[in-house]
Design a protein around this motif. Structure first.
Motif, PDB file in Angstrom:
ATOM      1  N   GLU A   3       0.846  -1.200   0.000  1.00 32.72           N
ATOM      2  CA  GLU A   3       0.000   0.000   0.000  1.00 32.72           C
ATOM      3  C   GLU A   3       0.880   1.248   0.000  1.00 32.72           C
ATOM      4  N   GLY A   4       0.605   2.161  -0.909  1.00 34.16           N
ATOM      5  CA  GLY A   4       1.333   3.421  -0.982  1.00 34.16           C
ATOM      6  C   GLY A   4       2.615   3.361  -1.797  1.00 34.16           C
ATOM      7  N   ALA A   5       2.987   2.170  -2.280  1.00 37.20           N
ATOM      8  CA  ALA A   5       4.206   2.057  -3.091  1.00 37.20           C
ATOM      9  C   ALA A   5       3.946   2.567  -4.500  1.00 37.20           C
ATOM     10  N   ASP A   6       4.896   3.319  -5.030  1.00 41.67           N
ATOM     11  CA  ASP A   6       4.827   3.785  -6.409  1.00 41.67           C
ATOM     12  C   ASP A   6       5.621   2.888  -7.342  1.00 41.67           C
ATOM     13  N   GLY A   7       6.360   1.948  -6.763  1.00 43.72           N
ATOM     14  CA  GLY A   7       7.145   1.022  -7.571  1.00 43.72           C
ATOM     15  C   GLY A   7       8.012   0.142  -6.700  1.00 43.72           C
ATOM     16  N   TYR A   8       8.829  -0.661  -7.371  1.00 44.63           N
ATOM     17  CA  TYR A   8       9.686  -1.627  -6.684  1.00 44.63           C
ATOM     18  C   TYR A   8      11.036  -1.670  -7.375  1.00 44.63           C
ATOM     19  N   VAL A   9      12.049  -2.052  -6.629  1.00 46.54           N
ATOM     20  CA  VAL A   9      13.379  -2.235  -7.181  1.00 46.54           C
ATOM     21  C   VAL A   9      13.796  -3.677  -6.907  1.00 46.54           C
ATOM     22  N   VAL A  10      14.232  -4.378  -7.963  1.00 45.32           N
ATOM     23  CA  VAL A  10      14.658  -5.768  -7.845  1.00 45.32           C
ATOM     24  C   VAL A  10      16.187  -5.793  -7.833  1.00 45.32           C
ATOM     25  N   GLU A  65       7.736  11.221  -3.372  1.00 41.16           N
ATOM     26  CA  GLU A  65       7.079  12.405  -2.807  1.00 41.16           C
ATOM     27  C   GLU A  65       7.950  13.623  -3.096  1.00 41.16           C
ATOM     28  N   ASN A  66       7.344  14.649  -3.707  1.00 44.08           N
ATOM     29  CA  ASN A  66       8.058  15.869  -4.082  1.00 44.08           C
ATOM     30  C   ASN A  66       9.288  15.560  -4.933  1.00 44.08           C
ATOM     31  N   GLY A  67       9.142  14.587  -5.833  1.00 44.50           N
ATOM     32  CA  GLY A  67      10.225  14.240  -6.741  1.00 44.50           C
ATOM     33  C   GLY A  67      11.332  13.394  -6.143  1.00 44.50           C
ATOM     34  N   LYS A  68      11.184  12.988  -4.892  1.00 45.29           N
ATOM     35  CA  LYS A  68      12.223  12.200  -4.221  1.00 45.29           C
ATOM     36  C   LYS A  68      11.671  10.824  -3.856  1.00 45.29           C
ATOM     37  N   ASN A  69      12.469   9.791  -4.129  1.00 46.54           N
ATOM     38  CA  ASN A  69      12.067   8.423  -3.793  1.00 46.54           C
ATOM     39  C   ASN A  69      12.444   8.094  -2.357  1.00 46.54           C
ATOM     40  N   HIS A  70      11.496   7.500  -1.633  1.00 49.13           N
ATOM     41  CA  HIS A  70      11.725   7.013  -0.270  1.00 49.13           C
ATOM     42  C   HIS A  70      11.604   5.496  -0.336  1.00 49.13           C
ATOM     43  N   TYR A  71      12.667   4.789   0.068  1.00 49.01           N
ATOM     44  CA  TYR A  71      12.735   3.336  -0.090  1.00 49.01           C
ATOM     45  C   TYR A  71      12.445   2.600   1.210  1.00 49.01           C
ATOM     46  N   SER A  72      11.883   1.406   1.048  1.00 48.12           N
ATOM     47  CA  SER A  72      11.673   0.515   2.193  1.00 48.12           C
ATOM     48  C   SER A  72      12.998  -0.159   2.539  1.00 48.12           C
ATOM     49  N   LEU A  73      12.966  -0.908   3.612  1.00 46.27           N
ATOM     50  CA  LEU A  73      14.082  -1.786   3.917  1.00 46.27           C
ATOM     51  C   LEU A  73      14.098  -2.904   2.885  1.00 46.27           C
ATOM     52  N   LEU A  74      15.193  -3.606   2.790  1.00 39.33           N
ATOM     53  CA  LEU A  74      15.327  -4.719   1.852  1.00 39.33           C
ATOM     54  C   LEU A  74      14.495  -5.904   2.317  1.00 39.33           C
ATOM     55  N   SER A  75      13.833  -6.556   1.378  1.00 38.98           N
ATOM     56  CA  SER A  75      13.053  -7.758   1.696  1.00 38.98           C
ATOM     57  C   SER A  75      13.984  -8.884   2.128  1.00 38.98           C
ATOM     58  N   SER A  76      13.405  -9.982   2.533  1.00 35.04           N
ATOM     59  CA  SER A  76      14.199 -11.180   2.798  1.00 35.04           C
ATOM     60  C   SER A  76      14.895 -11.595   1.511  1.00 35.04           C
ATOM     61  N   ILE A  77      16.052 -12.206   1.660  1.00 36.85           N
ATOM     62  CA  ILE A  77      16.828 -12.650   0.506  1.00 36.85           C
ATOM     63  C   ILE A  77      16.425 -14.076   0.157  1.00 36.85           C
ATOM     64  N   HIS A  78      16.216 -14.322  -1.126  1.00 38.74           N
ATOM     65  CA  HIS A  78      15.826 -15.645  -1.607  1.00 38.74           C
ATOM     66  C   HIS A  78      16.857 -16.141  -2.612  1.00 38.74           C
ATOM     67  N   THR A  79      17.335 -17.359  -2.431  1.00 34.77           N
ATOM     68  CA  THR A  79      18.302 -17.965  -3.332  1.00 34.77           C
ATOM     69  C   THR A  79      17.599 -18.985  -4.212  1.00 34.77           C
ATOM     70  N   ARG A  80      17.864 -18.912  -5.509  1.00 32.64           N
ATOM     71  CA  ARG A  80      17.265 -19.850  -6.444  1.00 32.64           C
ATOM     72  C   ARG A  80      18.268 -20.221  -7.532  1.00 32.64           C
TER      73      ARG A  80
END
Length: 181
Positions: A31-38, A81-96
């Motif tokens: 909720e509230g995310a404008d995108g994601y970074v992989v 917000e106001n042209g600046k990206n605010h990032y979440s913490l990194l998700s859990s790491i998954h190995t495949r």
């Protein structure tokens, strides 16, 4: 003067699907995310690389193609917000590991000895195989696991039943490919 900081939830990778040359990540919408970074890290390397910036908060999957080998993945969500990206913490790491699908399954019935022999083609990247079986209209059940050097198993059967088998290639019990047809 106080500044409002927007908190973005941490994405959770909910499903990972592999083929012999691709890995598909799926996650729940934040909720509230404008995108994601992989992010991806290749086995035996020290650095993480940003491999994809997804510019839609509604997109909840990404397929990484052209692969061979073992990879680690993680995600961040972001809110602009106001042209600046605010990032979440990194998700859990998954190995495949990119693991191929078993393409050929053959069943040889020895009706005199009530034994079915199941043989299959080698799948790229597989270190083991899971053999699933169902009788008639029953449920699929794991009948056994074997390493990659053994691509045949024997199964005792009865005369009055119909048996179905499917094989799934796996890598170190971490990554499973699609089931055979």
């Amino acid at each position: 003067f106080s500044e409002c900081i927007f908190y973005v939830g941490v994405p959770i990778i909910s499903k990972i699907t592999t083929t012999e040359s691709s890995i598909r990540l799926q996650w729940k919408k934040i909720e509230g995310a404008d995108g994601y970074v992989v992010y991806r890290k290749v086995k035996n390397t020290d650095s993480w690389k940003r491999i994809k910036t997804i510019k839609s908060g509604d997109t909840t999957s990404y397929t990484n193609t052209g692969l061979k080998g073992k990879y680690m993945y993680a995600l961040k969500a972001y809110h602009t917000e106001n042209g600046k990206n605010h990032y979440s913490l990194l998700s859990s790491i998954h190995t495949r590991y990119a693991v191929g699908k078993v393409k050929t399954v053959k069943i040889y019935a020895d009706k005199d000895n009530f034994i079915n022999t199941i043989k299959w083609s080698k799948a790229s990247g597989a270190t083991a195989y899971e053999i699933y079986m169902k009788i008639g209209d029953g449920k699929w059940e794991l009948a056994g696991t074997t390493d990659s050097s053994t691509r045949s198993v024997y199964h005792a059967v009865t005369e009055d039943a119909t048996y179905y088998y499917k094989i799934r290639a796996i890598y170190s019990h971490l990554t499973a490919a699609e089931y055979s047809d």
